[in-house]
Motif scaffolding. Structure first.
Motif: not given
Length: 420
Positions: A103-107, A116-117, A168-169, A232-239
């Motif tokens: 998983i790649v996260i650009y802040i 990017w998931d 859980p989110q 962080l939470v959105w990307a993690w759980h959507e993945h």
């Protein structure tokens, strides 16, 4: 994770190569030398997409290339080279399946995020599947539509949905908010609250003392950290949701690109932001997680000082960009513990002569010239009397420079009775 990135005829140097450490990579240097540019290129190498404008070659007709190496979970890293194609202003890449970085996260510094998931974006065979998710600052809060499809409800709606549904989110969001909170006061979730007359929905709040404050009205620094926690939470759980639908194991590897994490933050928060980000990712991963790779561009000596207790030369690095002979140079392997933010300011990384105002620095330089028996060339500070008056005005009584000056000028009996 990203291993190497080499530029030829791209940016402000004929060639520039960075060998990235496996965990923390701090990118420091003056404005305009390419810190954010390096993050943009790193994002492209990891995801094969651009989070902003396409990188352009240096002026001239020389061949421009970008070489990079991405290491996956099991596959050996394979070097990739792309040469700029002027006909369509693109950087073509091989058609073979690329190495998957996690998983790649650009802040981004403008308040936007890119995600990017590997479950939703990797090796796209479905033409309707996006190459990545790019959020402007407003999209983070209001949600994102892509090609007529709602892909994210945004911070406020998701927060309320998670909170009221006890999903859980929401538990993850509370844990991440606790991890990234400033030292002075924890970020505590308050009850949903109606904010505007005629609006048909409640909005999330934070508890400040005993008062519930709508997150929409929080300070810029708090809002940026709330957005970070949410993403962080959105990307993690959507993945994980997408991986389950695909019948695949979710990915535990994460790469974080963070442009100037100190933006809008009080100094107390600046010196905890990166350690707390690592702690937040640990909470999401649970046991058995991999340490994330982080590429961080910063101007803050407090951010660099905050990493001293955990810095490991085997896993971390400092990339210092400097201008030498009119060309940008990347120096690596030069990390040295400085002890405090003041020492970082006067280190080679930040390059100040003194951690003072310009006027105080000039007064001390003039005083040192006079103590050496030389003439001061600082305007208005050509005599001992003028220098002494400037030092009195600009330096506190306990400043460590005073003993040298007072001994040199023999003004031992006091400032008013001396011969300065």
């Amino acid at each position: 994770m990203l291993k190497t990135l080499k530029l030829s005829q791209v940016g402000l140097a004929p060639t520039l190569q960075v060998d990235w450490a496996e965990r923390i990579n701090l990118i420091a240097g003056d404005n305009g030398l390419g810190k954010s540019f390096l993050l943009d290129l790193a994002w492209w190498a990891l995801t094969r997409t651009w989070a902003g404008p396409v990188a352009l070659p240096a002026p001239g007709n020389k061949k421009a290339t970008i070489d990079y190496l991405v290491k996956g979970k099991t596959r050996a890293a394979t070097p990739v080279t792309s040469s700029y194609r002027r006909a369509d202003a693109s950087w073509p890449l091989p058609a073979s399946r690329p190495t998957m970085p996690g998983i790649v996260i650009y802040i981004r510094i403008d308040g936007g995020f890119s995600v990017w998931d590997p479950a939703r974006n990797y090796w796209r065979t479905d033409p309707d599947r996006p190459a990545a998710y790019h959020f402007g600052a407003a999209d983070v809060w209001n949600g994102l539509d892509m090609e007529g499809r709602r892909v994210c409800e945004g911070l406020e709606r998701d927060w309320i949905n998670w909170q009221e549904g006890r999903k859980p989110q929401f538990e993850a969001l509370e844990a991440v908010l606790q991890a990234v909170s400033p030292p002075s006061e924890r970020l505590r979730v308050g009850p949903p609250q109606r904010l505007y007359i005629g609006e048909g929905r409640d909005r999330p709040t934070l508890l400040m003392g005993s008062q519930a404050i709508p997150v929409a009205l929080a300070s810029a620094g708090v809002r940026r950290m709330l957005a970070l926690a949410y993403f962080l939470v959105w990307a993690w759980h959507e993945h994980r949701t997408a991986a389950k639908l695909l019948g695949k194991q979710p990915e535990n590897r994460v790469v974080i690109l963070f442009d100037e994490p100190e933006t809008h933050l009080h100094p107390r928060w600046q010196r905890t932001v990166l350690p707390s980000l690592l702690a937040a990712i640990d909470k999401l991963q649970g046991s058995g997680g991999h340490a994330p790779q982080m590429l961080v561009a910063t101007h803050s000596p407090l951010v660099t000082a905050s990493l001293e207790p955990m810095f490991d030369a085997e896993r971390d690095d400092l990339i210092h960009l400097s201008l030498q002979g009119g060309q940008v140079v990347a120096e690596q392997g030069g990390w040295a513990t400085q002890g405090d933010a003041t020492n970082w300011l006067v280190s080679e990384t930040f390059g100040l002569e003194q951690a003072r105002s310009v006027e105080a620095e000039q007064a001390i330089e003039a005083a040192e010239a006079l103590m050496r028996g030389e003439r001061s060339h600082v305007p208005g500070l050509g005599s001992r009397k003028a220098v002494h008056a400037a030092l009195q005005r600009l330096l506190p009584a306990g400043d460590p420079f005073w003993p040298r000056w007072l001994v040199s000028t023999k003004a031992i009996k006091g400032v008013d009775g001396g011969r300065a």
